[in-house]
Design a protein around this motif. Structure first.
Motif, short mmCIF file in Angstrom:
data_model
loop_
_atom_site.label_atom_id
_atom_site.label_comp_id
_atom_site.label_asym_id
_atom_site.label_seq_id
_atom_site.Cartn_x
_atom_site.Cartn_y
_atom_site.Cartn_z
N HIS A 164 0.73 -1.14 0.10
CA HIS A 164 -0.15 0.07 -0.02
C HIS A 164 0.80 1.24 -0.03
O HIS A 164 1.68 1.54 0.88
N LEU A 165 0.63 2.11 -0.98
CA LEU A 165 1.57 3.39 -1.13
C LEU A 165 1.06 4.49 -0.47
O LEU A 165 -0.41 4.62 -0.14
N SER A 166 1.90 5.32 0.01
CA SER A 166 1.29 6.67 0.57
C SER A 166 0.99 7.52 -0.74
O SER A 166 1.37 7.27 -1.71
N TRP A 167 0.42 8.74 -0.05
CA TRP A 167 -0.30 9.71 -1.26
C TRP A 167 0.89 10.18 -2.07
O TRP A 167 0.78 10.37 -3.09
N LYS A 168 2.11 10.59 -1.38
CA LYS A 168 3.26 11.00 -2.07
C LYS A 168 3.74 10.11 -3.16
O LYS A 168 3.99 10.49 -4.03
N ALA A 169 3.83 8.75 -2.71
CA ALA A 169 4.40 7.58 -3.78
C ALA A 169 3.60 7.71 -4.77
O ALA A 169 3.92 7.60 -6.16
N ARG A 170 2.29 7.80 -4.58
CA ARG A 170 1.21 7.65 -5.71
C ARG A 170 1.36 8.66 -6.52
O ARG A 170 1.53 8.68 -7.92
N LEU A 171 1.54 9.93 -6.15
CA LEU A 171 1.73 11.00 -7.12
C LEU A 171 3.04 11.18 -7.67
O LEU A 171 3.22 11.45 -8.94
N GLU A 172 4.17 10.50 -7.23
CA GLU A 172 5.28 10.66 -7.68
C GLU A 172 5.35 9.73 -9.11
O GLU A 172 5.88 9.80 -10.06
N ILE A 173 4.56 8.47 -8.53
CA ILE A 173 4.47 7.56 -9.94
C ILE A 173 3.77 7.99 -10.85
O ILE A 173 4.16 7.94 -12.20
N ALA A 174 2.46 8.88 -10.55
CA ALA A 174 1.64 9.50 -11.61
C ALA A 174 2.49 10.36 -12.35
O ALA A 174 2.50 10.63 -13.74
N HIS A 175 3.46 11.19 -11.80
CA HIS A 175 4.28 12.20 -12.47
C HIS A 175 5.19 11.54 -13.51
O HIS A 175 5.26 11.81 -14.55
N LYS A 176 5.81 10.37 -12.81
CA LYS A 176 6.66 9.82 -13.76
C LYS A 176 6.06 9.01 -14.89
O LYS A 176 6.63 8.95 -16.21
N TRP A 227 -7.65 12.86 -5.24
CA TRP A 227 -6.38 12.21 -5.96
C TRP A 227 -6.49 12.80 -7.41
O TRP A 227 -5.64 13.35 -7.86
N VAL A 228 -7.74 12.68 -8.20
CA VAL A 228 -7.77 13.24 -9.47
C VAL A 228 -7.47 14.76 -9.47
O VAL A 228 -6.78 15.20 -10.45
N ARG A 229 -8.08 15.35 -8.67
CA ARG A 229 -7.67 16.96 -8.53
C ARG A 229 -6.19 17.22 -8.31
O ARG A 229 -5.49 18.27 -8.76
N ALA A 230 -5.63 16.40 -7.22
CA ALA A 230 -4.33 16.80 -6.86
C ALA A 230 -3.34 16.49 -8.26
O ALA A 230 -2.60 17.26 -8.53
N CYS A 231 -3.69 15.49 -8.79
CA CYS A 231 -2.92 15.14 -10.30
C CYS A 231 -2.95 16.45 -11.03
O CYS A 231 -2.07 16.84 -11.82
#
Length: 318
Positions: A56-68, A95-99
């Motif tokens: 299970h990923l942190s919010w930060k890790a999820r966003l980092e992966i999405a950026h990559k 999540w979607v809004r953060a992206c």
């Protein structure tokens, strides 16, 4: 023995030669490229990766992966990224809004709108509205029914095929009427009779879906079957989008994904490093390179794959 100075390569010449010359025979190429389609990748790293036990990923890790992943896709509007699994409707919206706030431009797909049949069992419209509020670019809706239904081709179980088709029309049109880009799907898609698959997919697009999503949920397919299924569904849905996901239980997810492209798929579902439950999902890095090698342009930066794979590997604990 002295060399005569000639090169016997190349082993790979895009669009002409890759290992087996027969693949590039005109008759073969005409049969698999007749529509002039492109084949894109929809990345399921975030939706499949956390389906692994204890990952299970942190919010930060999820966003980092999405950026990559966003950097990996070749230009705005190409490919798709799926939302993380297990989020509440409110978390999904955040999540979607953060992206979007962070400049991620790749379209985002929410794959998790499920409707248990019969629809009268719960307040499906309320749950539907909650999911649609996340403002993703596309939404996958499922109609769920007992396994006995598709094992018996609806000759056994509590629901008839007509019951399911009626529910497809009702659920898909509900989302379409609210301005959403709806993609229709159904559980264990590949374990249905091919003719039934075509019927259900046709019902989905007739109700207004922009496409259909097929799953080899147990990783039991093979290239011949995957190509046959995609050809049949492609014929049933016309020019609507065809998404296909393969799991890797028998080690054939990449081969099956290529066969799906040959059979008419528009989007191949894949996860970086092949993350996913059991033996994992089709690996993004393998699928992207296979598509490129065999004449498609997956529209991703192949030179960035190793960098993104390293980030995903670190996030999920290597």
């Amino acid at each position: 023995m002295e060399s005569d100075g000639r090169s016997w390569g190349p082993w790979h010449l895009p669009g002409k030669y890759f290992s087996v010359p027969a693949y590039w025979d005109q008759e073969v190429q005409d049969s698999i490229h007749a529509t002039g389609r492109t084949v894109d990748i929809i990345d399921c790293t975030l939706s499949e990766g956390e389906d692994m036990v204890g990952r299970h990923l942190s919010w930060k890790a999820r966003l980092e992966i999405a950026h990559k992943l966003d950097e990996l896709f070749d230009g705005e509007g190409v490919g798709e990224i799926t939302t993380p699994i297990g989020l509440s409707a409110k978390e999904n919206k955040d999540w979607v809004r953060a992206c979007r706030r962070e400049g991620i431009t790749t379209p985002i797909c929410d794959k998790l709108i499920a409707h248990m049949l019969p629809l009268e069992l719960g307040d499906w419209k309320k749950r539907y509205d909650e999911r649609l509020s996340c403002e993703a670019d596309t939404f996958v809706t499922f109609t769920y029914y007992p396994q006995i239904s598709y094992w018996s081709d609806f000759s056994e179980g509590p629901l008839t095929k007509s019951d399911v088709i009626d529910a497809i029309h009702e659920t898909v049109s509900y989302g379409v009427d609210r301005g959403a880009n709806i993609i229709y799907s159904f559980p264990d898609s590949f374990r249905h009779n091919v003719e039934t698959m075509s019927e259900l997919c046709r019902a989905g697009v007739e109700a207004g879906a922009i496409g259909v999503y097929l799953y080899d949920s147990r990783g039991q397919s093979n290239p011949l079957a995957s190509r046959r299924i995609c050809q049949a569904v492609r014929e049933a849905i016309g020019d609507k989008r065809l998404y296909v996901q393969h799991h890797n239980d028998l080690g054939m997810a990449t081969a099956n994904s290529l066969a799906a492209a040959e059979g008419g798929a528009d989007y191949i579902d894949a996860a970086m490093c092949g993350v996913g439950d059991r033996s994992g999902t089709a690996a993004f890095e393998e699928v992207a390179c296979a598509l490129y090698a065999y004449g498609w342009n997956p529209q991703v930066h192949l030179d960035k794959i190793l960098e993104v794979a390293a980030v995903v590997e670190a996030a999920f604990g290597g």
